[in-house]
Motif scaffolding. Structure first.
Motif, PDB file in Angstrom:
ATOM      1  N   SER A  18       0.841  -1.196   0.000  1.00 38.47           N
ATOM      2  CA  SER A  18       0.000   0.000   0.000  1.00 38.47           C
ATOM      3  C   SER A  18       0.879   1.250   0.000  1.00 38.47           C
ATOM      4  O   SER A  18       1.585   1.521   0.983  1.00 38.47           O
ATOM      5  N   PRO A  19       0.840   2.066  -1.033  1.00 44.73           N
ATOM      6  CA  PRO A  19       1.675   3.271  -1.049  1.00 44.73           C
ATOM      7  C   PRO A  19       1.278   4.272   0.038  1.00 44.73           C
ATOM      8  O   PRO A  19       2.139   4.996   0.541  1.00 44.73           O
ATOM      9  N   PHE A  20       0.004   4.312   0.411  1.00 47.54           N
ATOM     10  CA  PHE A  20      -0.415   5.241   1.465  1.00 47.54           C
ATOM     11  C   PHE A  20       0.236   4.881   2.793  1.00 47.54           C
ATOM     12  O   PHE A  20       0.816   5.729   3.474  1.00 47.54           O
ATOM     13  N   TYR A  21       0.139   3.596   3.177  1.00 49.48           N
ATOM     14  CA  TYR A  21       0.710   3.196   4.459  1.00 49.48           C
ATOM     15  C   TYR A  21       2.239   3.277   4.447  1.00 49.48           C
ATOM     16  O   TYR A  21       2.851   3.650   5.454  1.00 49.48           O
ATOM     17  N   ARG A  22       2.837   2.916   3.347  1.00 49.98           N
ATOM     18  CA  ARG A  22       4.296   2.990   3.281  1.00 49.98           C
ATOM     19  C   ARG A  22       4.766   4.431   3.496  1.00 49.98           C
ATOM     20  O   ARG A  22       5.736   4.682   4.219  1.00 49.98           O
ATOM     21  N   GLU A  23       4.073   5.385   2.888  1.00 49.19           N
ATOM     22  CA  GLU A  23       4.440   6.790   3.051  1.00 49.19           C
ATOM     23  C   GLU A  23       4.156   7.270   4.475  1.00 49.19           C
ATOM     24  O   GLU A  23       5.004   7.917   5.108  1.00 49.19           O
ATOM     25  N   LEU A  24       2.966   6.941   4.993  1.00 51.19           N
ATOM     26  CA  LEU A  24       2.580   7.386   6.332  1.00 51.19           C
ATOM     27  C   LEU A  24       3.501   6.804   7.398  1.00 51.19           C
ATOM     28  O   LEU A  24       3.987   7.523   8.288  1.00 51.19           O
ATOM     29  N   TRP A  25       3.745   5.512   7.309  1.00 53.16           N
ATOM     30  CA  TRP A  25       4.535   4.866   8.351  1.00 53.16           C
ATOM     31  C   TRP A  25       6.017   5.225   8.236  1.00 53.16           C
ATOM     32  O   TRP A  25       6.698   5.375   9.264  1.00 53.16           O
ATOM     33  N   SER A  26       6.514   5.382   7.041  1.00 54.10           N
ATOM     34  CA  SER A  26       7.915   5.775   6.881  1.00 54.10           C
ATOM     35  C   SER A  26       8.157   7.152   7.472  1.00 54.10           C
ATOM     36  O   SER A  26       9.179   7.402   8.128  1.00 54.10           O
ATOM     37  N   ALA A  27       7.197   8.066   7.246  1.00 57.57           N
ATOM     38  CA  ALA A  27       7.325   9.408   7.816  1.00 57.57           C
ATOM     39  C   ALA A  27       7.324   9.370   9.342  1.00 57.57           C
ATOM     40  O   ALA A  27       7.934  10.233   9.988  1.00 57.57           O
ATOM     41  N   ALA A  28       6.655   8.366   9.924  1.00 60.25           N
ATOM     42  CA  ALA A  28       6.602   8.231  11.383  1.00 60.25           C
ATOM     43  C   ALA A  28       7.757   7.379  11.914  1.00 60.25           C
ATOM     44  O   ALA A  28       7.842   7.141  13.132  1.00 60.25           O
ATOM     45  N   GLY A  29       8.633   6.916  11.028  1.00 55.11           N
ATOM     46  CA  GLY A  29       9.771   6.110  11.454  1.00 55.11           C
ATOM     47  C   GLY A  29       9.411   4.705  11.863  1.00 55.11           C
ATOM     48  O   GLY A  29      10.117   4.079  12.672  1.00 55.11           O
ATOM     49  N   VAL A  30       8.328   4.168  11.303  1.00 54.32           N
ATOM     50  CA  VAL A  30       7.864   2.830  11.685  1.00 54.32           C
ATOM     51  C   VAL A  30       8.560   1.773  10.836  1.00 54.32           C
ATOM     52  O   VAL A  30       8.527   1.829   9.599  1.00 54.32           O
ATOM     53  N   ASN A  31       9.174   0.825  11.500  1.00 52.02           N
ATOM     54  CA  ASN A  31       9.740  -0.350  10.852  1.00 52.02           C
ATOM     55  C   ASN A  31       8.800  -1.524  11.140  1.00 52.02           C
ATOM     56  O   ASN A  31       8.684  -1.960  12.290  1.00 52.02           O
ATOM     57  N   PRO A  32       8.099  -2.064  10.140  1.00 48.06           N
ATOM     58  CA  PRO A  32       7.142  -3.139  10.390  1.00 48.06           C
ATOM     59  C   PRO A  32       7.741  -4.334  11.125  1.00 48.06           C
ATOM     60  O   PRO A  32       7.029  -5.037  11.847  1.00 48.06           O
ATOM     61  N   ALA A  33       9.033  -4.568  10.942  1.00 44.42           N
ATOM     62  CA  ALA A  33       9.662  -5.711  11.606  1.00 44.42           C
ATOM     63  C   ALA A  33       9.649  -5.568  13.123  1.00 44.42           C
ATOM     64  O   ALA A  33       9.772  -6.561  13.848  1.00 44.42           O
ATOM     65  N   ARG A  34       9.490  -4.327  13.621  1.00 41.37           N
ATOM     66  CA  ARG A  34       9.460  -4.112  15.066  1.00 41.37           C
ATOM     67  C   ARG A  34       8.083  -4.360  15.667  1.00 41.37           C
ATOM     68  O   ARG A  34       7.936  -4.375  16.885  1.00 41.37           O
ATOM     69  N   VAL A  35       7.082  -4.546  14.828  1.00 40.25           N
ATOM     70  CA  VAL A  35       5.727  -4.811  15.325  1.00 40.25           C
ATOM     71  C   VAL A  35       5.592  -6.316  15.515  1.00 40.25           C
ATOM     72  O   VAL A  35       5.358  -7.076  14.573  1.00 40.25           O
ATOM     73  N   ARG A  36       5.758  -6.766  16.770  1.00 36.70           N
ATOM     74  CA  ARG A  36       5.763  -8.193  17.080  1.00 36.70           C
ATOM     75  C   ARG A  36       4.608  -8.593  17.987  1.00 36.70           C
ATOM     76  O   ARG A  36       4.506  -9.761  18.373  1.00 36.70           O
ATOM     77  N   SER A  37       3.751  -7.639  18.348  1.00 32.38           N
ATOM     78  CA  SER A  37       2.630  -7.929  19.247  1.00 32.38           C
ATOM     79  C   SER A  37       1.568  -6.855  19.061  1.00 32.38           C
ATOM     80  O   SER A  37       1.821  -5.812  18.433  1.00 32.38           O
ATOM     81  N   LEU A  38       0.400  -7.083  19.627  1.00 26.54           N
ATOM     82  CA  LEU A  38      -0.636  -6.054  19.596  1.00 26.54           C
ATOM     83  C   LEU A  38      -0.184  -4.807  20.329  1.00 26.54           C
ATOM     84  O   LEU A  38      -0.462  -3.684  19.898  1.00 26.54           O
TER      85      LEU A  38
END
Length: 447
Positions: A52-72
């Motif tokens: 999703s280009p929207f989420y990739r842009e939004l989360w990258s701007a927030a410094g989110v690395n999906p690999a760090r999301v390991r739990s709720l």
């Protein structure tokens, strides 16, 4: 697509006396529900970031690395929220009709529906499904709770907004009878009720108002006598009109609302809150101006995450709905959380420094016989105004002294709100006709 949504009759249909359509899911212990949600979220996040280009842009701007999301808990802490305006801005900037949310090729889509458009232009809703569209199919459990069973006839209005219900009714084993339920069709609907004797009826506000005008010409209680229940969507009925539908017409009304645009949330037979299906949605309540969760049982903004949308999932979507959520087991036996709709974010109007909410005005409008339907709008150009301006719909039958009615309403609103309003009176049909949405009636408008 999750099998429980694409095939709503996977369990329960073999026993029409069973209380729940899918008892194992509807009464699932909460720790299992949370584990299910966590598993789906951990699948959802990396897929959305990659596709999703929207989420990739939004989360990258927030410094989110999906690999760090390991739990709720990681999900709630790291992944940013967004609003419908953010999607609109992306769409306007890029020209992407899906606002950057679509994460599959359009060739994989089964259908493209739209939202109601109550708060602006309708948004596209791309879908992937096998046996029934996602939105209607998620209400299979709710219709079963209402009492609808295979072989029953159901009277429903056709529509383009999130429409195409045919396959869903077939999956439920129901016989749909499609009939225009908009203004001016009351007599035709009553004739169909008497001819086909359906078990279920979908109601909209214009339909209810039409029936009210026909009370003297038809025995409505007899016409509705075959119904096991009726659904009502959009803005809730006021207390006076709801009592008439229930007590005078003999209809058990099951209202339902949006689950943050991820699906629907219906009342059960307890009529005590709207059930959120938590195998389909993660529902949070946050402070309206922060990412902090509100204490359990208190009012906050509903933030919703799609768990079974493979086309364009909403992930931590700020819905603008002010709700209270309770995760205690319902009296019906279900374990999924219930929500109570308090209002819409931004519907509060500040008049001469005093806050005015829709519910206060509604309570006053209902006190007069000519306006007991509770159809009105607050007219404002901005949230902060000097004058409380109201447009109120009245029933013109029998002749109405408009000056007298205006004065009575002015007194009632002043007593309830503490501010004397400016009131414009219009026939209720004219007021309903101004709505831009067939699903909801906007209570706050600019003109």
């Amino acid at each position: 697509m999750d099998a429980t949504r694409s095939s709503p009759l996977v369990a329960g249909a073999d026993d029409p006396n069973r209380r729940f359509l899918q008892p194992d899911i509807e009464t699932m212990p909460r720790e299992q529900l949370r584990a299910l949600q966590e598993r789906r979220v951990l699948e959802l996040v990396p897929a959305a970031y990659e596709n999703s280009p929207f989420y990739r842009e939004l989360w990258s701007a927030a410094g989110v690395n999906p690999a760090r999301v390991r739990s709720l808990d990681d999900f709630f802490e790291l992944v940013p929220t967004f609003t419908k305006d953010d999607v609109r801005a992306y769409r306007d900037r890029t020209g992407d009709p899906f606002g950057g949310l679509l994460q599959v090729p359009t060739s994989r889509l089964t259908s493209i529906m739209t939202t109601s458009g109550t708060t602006g232009m309708p948004e596209l809703v791309p879908e992937i499904w096998e046996t029934a569209p996602p939105l209607p199919a998620c209400s299979g459990r709710d219709l079963w709770e209402l009492g609808v069973r295979p072989g029953d006839r159901v009277l429903v209005p056709p529509g383009a907004m999130r429409g195409f219900y045919d396959t869903f009714y077939q999956q439920m084993g129901l016989v749909p009878i499609y009939l225009d339920g908009w203004m001016g069709q009351g007599a035709e609907i009553i004739a169909a009720l008497r001819r086909f004797r359906p078990s279920y009826l979908q109601l909209l506000m214009p339909t209810v108002l039409e029936f009210e005008r026909l009370e003297d010409a038809y025995d409505l209680r007899e016409a509705f006598s075959s119904l096991k229940g009726a659904a009502f969507a959009g803005q809730p009925l006021g207390a006076a009109l709801a009592a008439k539908v229930r007590d005078e017409w003999g209809i058990e009304l099951f209202t339902y609302s949006s689950a943050g645009d991820t699906g629907t949330a219906w009342e059960c037979r307890e009529h005590n809150g709207y059930h959120l299906w938590e195998d389909f949605v993660v529902a949070e309540t946050l402070e309206t101006d922060s990412l902090r969760a509100v204490p359990a049982g208190t009012v906050g903004e509903l933030v919703a995450t799609d768990l079974d949308n493979n086309a364009a999932p909403l992930i931590r979507y700020r819905s603008g709905d002010l709700v209270r959520i309770d995760q205690e087991r319902c009296g019906c036996g279900r374990t999924h959380a219930r929500q109570w709709i308090i209002g819409r974010l931004g519907d509060e109007t500040i008049v001469q420094g005093r806050p005015v909410v829709v519910g206060q005005v509604w309570k006053a409008i209902e006190t007069q016989n000519e306006t007991h339907d509770g159809m009105f709008q607050i007219i404002r150009e901005s949230r902060v105004v000097d004058q409380l301006r109201l447009r109120v719909g009245y029933q013109p039958a029998g002749g109405v002294d408009l000056d007298d009615l205006r004065q009575r309403l002015r007194s009632a609103v002043t007593a309830e709100v503490g501010i004397e309003p400016e009131i414009e009176l219009v026939p209720v049909d004219d007021l309903v006709a101004r709505s831009s949405s067939v699903a909801k009636f906007p209570r706050v408008v600019k003109a």
